[in-house]
Design a protein around this motif. Structure first.
Motif, mmCIF file in Angstrom:
data_model
loop_
_atom_site.group_PDB
_atom_site.id
_atom_site.type_symbol
_atom_site.label_atom_id
_atom_site.label_comp_id
_atom_site.label_asym_id
_atom_site.label_seq_id
_atom_site.Cartn_x
_atom_site.Cartn_y
_atom_site.Cartn_z
ATOM 1 N N SER A 45 0.305 -0.793 0.265
ATOM 2 C CA SER A 45 -0.010 0.118 0.002
ATOM 3 C C SER A 45 0.834 1.359 -0.474
ATOM 4 N N GLY A 46 2.660 1.317 -0.404
ATOM 5 C CA GLY A 46 2.741 2.144 -0.008
ATOM 6 C C GLY A 46 3.415 2.936 0.889
ATOM 7 N N PHE A 47 3.204 1.944 2.260
ATOM 8 C CA PHE A 47 3.552 2.248 3.603
ATOM 9 C C PHE A 47 5.328 1.666 3.636
ATOM 10 N N GLU A 48 6.361 2.319 3.019
ATOM 11 C CA GLU A 48 7.250 1.092 3.324
ATOM 12 C C GLU A 48 8.628 2.019 4.440
ATOM 13 N N GLU A 74 0.441 10.851 5.443
ATOM 14 C CA GLU A 74 -0.709 10.985 5.175
ATOM 15 C C GLU A 74 -2.311 10.478 5.155
ATOM 16 N N SER A 75 -2.355 9.152 5.217
ATOM 17 C CA SER A 75 -3.508 8.765 4.878
ATOM 18 C C SER A 75 -3.894 8.826 6.217
ATOM 19 N N ALA A 76 -5.138 8.271 6.009
ATOM 20 C CA ALA A 76 -5.891 7.012 7.544
ATOM 21 C C ALA A 76 -5.879 5.874 6.436
ATOM 22 N N GLU A 77 -5.586 5.061 5.816
ATOM 23 C CA GLU A 77 -5.187 3.911 5.260
ATOM 24 C C GLU A 77 -4.545 3.055 5.944
ATOM 25 N N PRO A 78 -3.660 3.484 6.939
ATOM 26 C CA PRO A 78 -2.556 2.201 7.398
ATOM 27 C C PRO A 78 -3.361 1.377 8.512
ATOM 28 N N PHE A 82 -3.903 -2.460 9.400
ATOM 29 C CA PHE A 82 -3.695 -2.856 10.737
ATOM 30 C C PHE A 82 -4.857 -3.840 11.155
ATOM 31 N N ARG A 83 -6.603 -3.230 11.138
ATOM 32 C CA ARG A 83 -7.525 -3.334 11.706
ATOM 33 C C ARG A 83 -7.545 -5.087 10.992
#
Length: 112
Positions: A45-48, A74-78, A82-83
């Motif tokens: 998802s681009g969180f590296e 910057e996004s709320a996606e992480p 995790f959930r």
């Protein structure tokens, strides 16, 4: 000389247990495979860029080690990643709830 600067203003801290409570005692969790899955999902998802800290946690008079995965984004996606990961892996993790932090807030989600 001009420099590009990226500002990531949301700090996330994801609490990852290393033990579960079973029969009145703490049992170590074999977390390596699950942790690899989480890292892979974040990377896809681009969180590296993130790091882990080992912490001593206290919950219901129990004291145990946990990992804190710290990430700026910057996004709320992480938190959604995790959930989903936590709920999918809770048969191994064996937790009553899970937690993450964003900014100055702690979020605890019950699993029972």
């Amino acid at each position: 000389m001009k420099y590009d600067v990226t500002k990531l203003s949301r700090k996330y801290v994801f609490h990852i247990p290393l033990y579960r409570y079973e029969e009145n005692g703490l049992v170590p969790i074999g977390i390596d495979g699950l942790l690899d899955e989480l890292i892979s999902e974040f990377s896809k998802s681009g969180f590296e860029n993130f790091y882990f800290l080992k912490a001593k946690a206290h919950y219901k008079s129990r004291c145990f080690d946990e990992l804190l995965l710290v990430m700026f984004a910057e996004s709320a996606e992480p938190e959604a990643i995790f959930r989903k990961w936590f709920k999918k892996g809770n048969d191994v993790l064996g937790q009553e709830a899970f937690a993450w932090e964003c900014g100055n807030s702690l979020f605890v989600e019950d699993l029972i």
